[in-house]
Design an enzyme around this catalytic site. Sequence first.
Site, PDB file in Angstrom:
ATOM      1  CG  ASP A   1       2.529   0.776  -0.339  1.00 30.04           C
ATOM      2  OD1 ASP A   1       3.039   1.778   0.180  1.00 30.04           O
ATOM      3  OD2 ASP A   1       3.147  -0.284  -0.542  1.00 30.04           O
TER       4      ASP A   1
ATOM      5  CG  HIS B   1      -2.053  -1.421   1.478  1.00 25.94           C
ATOM      6  ND1 HIS B   1      -1.457  -2.261   2.390  1.00 25.94           N
ATOM      7  CD2 HIS B   1      -1.450  -1.638   0.284  1.00 25.94           C
ATOM      8  CE1 HIS B   1      -0.520  -2.976   1.764  1.00 25.94           C
ATOM      9  NE2 HIS B   1      -0.494  -2.618   0.483  1.00 25.94           N
TER      10      HIS B   1
HETATM   11 ZN    ZN Z   1       0.909  -1.916  -3.687  1.00 21.38          ZN
END
Ligand code: ZN
Length: 243
Positions: free
Chosen positions: A40, A185
């Site tokens: 993400d 991430h």
């Molecule tokens: Zn996020």
Amino acid sequence: MTAPSRARKLAEPVERLFGGIAGSVCGVRTEAPHVVLTYDDGPEPGGTEGVLAALADVRATATFFVLLTRARRFPGLLADMVSAGHEIALHGVDHRRLTGLSSDEVERRTRAGRAELEDLIGRRVTWFRPPYGTQSPRTWRAVTRDGLVPVLWGPVLRDWQDVPQADRVAGAVRDSRAGSIVLGHDGFAGPADGVEDGPAPAVDRGDLTRRLLGVYGERGLVGRSLGEALTVGRQYRRAWFRR
Ligand SMILES: [Zn+2]
């Protein structure tokens, strides 16, 4: 093995029912040794490149939930994700929580974000991950009205916190099994993405992915994008609502 509590006995059928009515994808039911890798908050220079290199080394694929605030600024990194065979999904036009917005605003944002992202990558976008994993039945309806499918997660890499790299890997691996959707991430959202979440943690994101895939490899697990995992498995949906 302990007997399930009464609350748990009740929760399971309720969860199944709502998973059918208002579910979000939280895993894959599969016989294949696939762990679904998701990233993400990118693309981000200094983060995305390392993740892409680590994935390429073991021929793993992943699903990248990108922010439009980033995709517009770093189209080269976005193109690198696509050309390496990864799947692109929508994380938002920015990183603001949808639960603080009106239903019309949620629908308008996800519709516009999806259209813009599809233009940028030249292919369809199916998956959506709400920022912070926050959604209510109201925002779920607004998102899915446009045909997007919410995707949440199982194991987490804790790569948004300042913790040792080894702990990040151990925690994610402990909770992983075939069909797990792992939250990682390749970037860290900040003021340019509409949020103030403090300073970014010190984390070598490429090294983290390399270590994680190394341990998975020892256990016979391989990293796959959600779309690829679903070519041999099927979606596991359940109700996921949190503010
Ligand atoms: Zn996020």
